[in-house]
Scaffold this motif. Structure first.
Motif, short mmCIF file in Angstrom:
data_model
loop_
_atom_site.label_atom_id
_atom_site.label_comp_id
_atom_site.label_asym_id
_atom_site.label_seq_id
_atom_site.Cartn_x
_atom_site.Cartn_y
_atom_site.Cartn_z
N ALA A 107 63.69 29.68 68.60
CA ALA A 107 63.83 29.42 70.15
C ALA A 107 65.37 29.28 70.54
CB ALA A 107 63.21 27.93 70.30
N ASN A 114 65.68 27.15 76.59
CA ASN A 114 64.91 26.24 77.39
C ASN A 114 64.68 26.64 78.48
OD1 ASN A 114 63.06 23.99 77.50
ND2 ASN A 114 64.76 22.54 76.94
N PHE A 171 68.76 22.52 75.24
CA PHE A 171 67.46 22.00 74.59
C PHE A 171 67.36 20.53 74.47
CE2 PHE A 171 66.91 26.40 72.79
CZ PHE A 171 65.77 26.68 73.07
N LEU A 205 66.10 18.28 71.66
CA LEU A 205 65.70 18.71 70.41
C LEU A 205 64.29 17.62 70.25
CD1 LEU A 205 65.55 20.57 67.91
CD2 LEU A 205 67.30 19.18 66.96
N VAL A 220 65.33 25.67 66.51
CA VAL A 220 66.00 25.93 67.63
C VAL A 220 67.61 26.10 67.53
CG1 VAL A 220 66.99 24.44 69.52
CG2 VAL A 220 64.52 24.20 68.92
N SER A 271 71.06 26.78 69.61
CA SER A 271 71.70 26.91 70.98
C SER A 271 73.14 27.55 71.11
CB SER A 271 72.04 25.43 71.20
OG SER A 271 70.95 24.81 71.30
#
Length: 306
Positions: free
Chosen positions: A77, A80, A266, A268, A294, A296
C-alpha cells in the motif's frame, strides 16, 4: 509520456472527478504520464485486474487488501486515498435503532457479500460484541435504499454518497450510525504488487505527485469539479448533486494525519487495528503486520516540509 493504468473499484463516477478531469486539467500529463482507467465492480475486482496485468495500480479498499494478503499475494500500500471511513448503517427514525447495539435481531441490507458495506457492517457489530448470527443480513443490491424505504428492511449498510443520493430521492427521517465512530479504517488506498513497487519507484513517485495535485485541486475548487463531472462522470447529470458528492469525497480525503504531514499519509495504527479485527472476525486466517505492507517513501512531501 509513459502509459500508466489505474484499476478502479467503480465505473467513472463523479466522486473520482479528479481522475476523470485529466483531459481538461492535465495533472498527470504534467508529470509525463498518459493516464488510463480500467473500471471495476468493487475493491477485489480492482486488485484482480491489477494482478492480471490490466493495470499498474489498484484503487481499492483495506478489506480487499487484507483478503488478498491472506491468500498470499505480495502487495504494497503506497498512498492513503481516503483516510476517513465513509461506511454507515442507516435506519428509519421509527425503527428505534440509534446505535450498533440496537441492531441485534434486525434485518439489515448490504450491497453484496463482496462489498465494503458487508465487511464494515461486520466490523461495526464486532465492536459492540455482536456477530452475523445476531442479525439477518440481506443482499439488497446497489439500490439498497429501496427495500428500506418499502419497509422490507429494518436498516441498511451504505456509504456517505449512497445516503446522499437516497435523501435526494425522498428518503425520510433516519438515524445514521457511522462506522468510523467505532473503527476509522480508511475507505480506499492505492496498492501495487511488490514487484511493481521495487521496479517502478520513479514512475510511481510521479504518479502519486500527480494524484496529490488532482486531489488538492478538487478540494480547492469543488464547483469547477462539479461542472466537469457533468460531461466526464457517467452519473454526473445533476451539477448540484455532483457538488455535494465531491464535497463528501473531499472531506474523506483529509484527516489529522494529512493535515500534519500532507495528503496521502497513512495512519498505520488504524490499518493494523483493521487487520486484527478482520482476523478476530474470521474473515482472514493469518496475522498481518501492516508495517511490512505500508510504504510511505513514495508519497509527496507536504509543501514546506523537508
Amino acid at each position: 509520456m509513459e502509459k500508466f493504468t489505474i484499476a478502479g473499484w467503480s465505473q467513472p463516477i463523479s466522486e473520482i472527478t479528479n481522475l476523470l478531469a485529466e483531459p481538461d486539467k492535465g495533472f498527470f500529463k504534467a508529470k509525463g504520464i498518459a493516464l488510463d482507467y480500467v473500471p471495476g465492480n468493487g475493491g477485489g475486482a480492482a486488485i484482480q485486474n491489477m494482478l492480471s496485468g490490466q493495470a499498474d495500480i489498484a484503487f481499492t479498499d483495506p478489506a480487499s487488501l487484507y483478503l488478498a494478503l491472506d491468500k498470499g499475494e505480495k502487495l504494497v500500500a503506497i498512498y492513503n486515498i481516503y483516510p476517513q471511513n465513509v461506511f454507515n448503517v442507516v435506519a428509519p427514525k421509527a425503527s428505534g435503532i440509534r446505535s450498533a447495539a440496537d441492531l441485534k435481531g434486525k434485518r439489515i441490507g448490504v450491497y453484496s457479500l463482496a462489498s465494503g458495506t458487508y465487511q464494515n457492517l461486520l466490523v461495526l457489530l464486532h465492536q459492540v460484541g455482536l456477530g452475523e448470527k445476531d442479525v439477518t443480513v440481506q443482499v439488497a443490491g446497489l439500490l439498497n435504499f429501496a427495500p428500506l424505504m418499502q419497509g422490507q428492511l429494518d436498516a441498511t449498510a451504505a456509504t456517505d454518497t449512497g445516503l446522499l443520493v437516497a435523501r435526494a430521492k425522498g428518503l425520510g427521517e433516519v438515524d445514521v450510525i457511522e462506522v468510523r465512530d467505532q473503527l476509522n479504517l480508511p475507505s480506499d488506498l492505492f496498492v501495487v504488487t511488490q514487484a511493481t513497487y521495487e521496479a517502478k519507484k520513479p514512475l510511481l513517485k510521479r504518479f502519486l505527485a500527480a494524484y496529490r495535485d488532482s486531489a488538492a485541486w478538487m478540494i480547492a475548487k469543488p464547483e469547477e469539479a462539479a461542472r466537469l463531472a457533468l460531461t466526464r462522470a457517467i452519473n454526473g447529470r445533476d451539477e448540484a448533486v455532483n457538488l455535494e458528492i465531491i464535497k463528501l469525497r473531499n472531506r474523506s480525503s483529509v484527516s489529522p494525519t494529512t493535515e500534519r504531514e500532507g495528503l496521502g499519509r497513512f495512519d498505520l495504527e488504524a490499518l493494523q487495528k483493521g487487520a486484527d479485527t478482520f482476523r478476530s472476525l474470521g474473515l482472514i486466517a493469518r496475522p498481518l503486520d501492516m508495517k511490512e505492507i505500508v510504504k510511505s517513501d513514495l508519497i509527496p512531501q507536504k509543501d514546506g516540509m523537508p
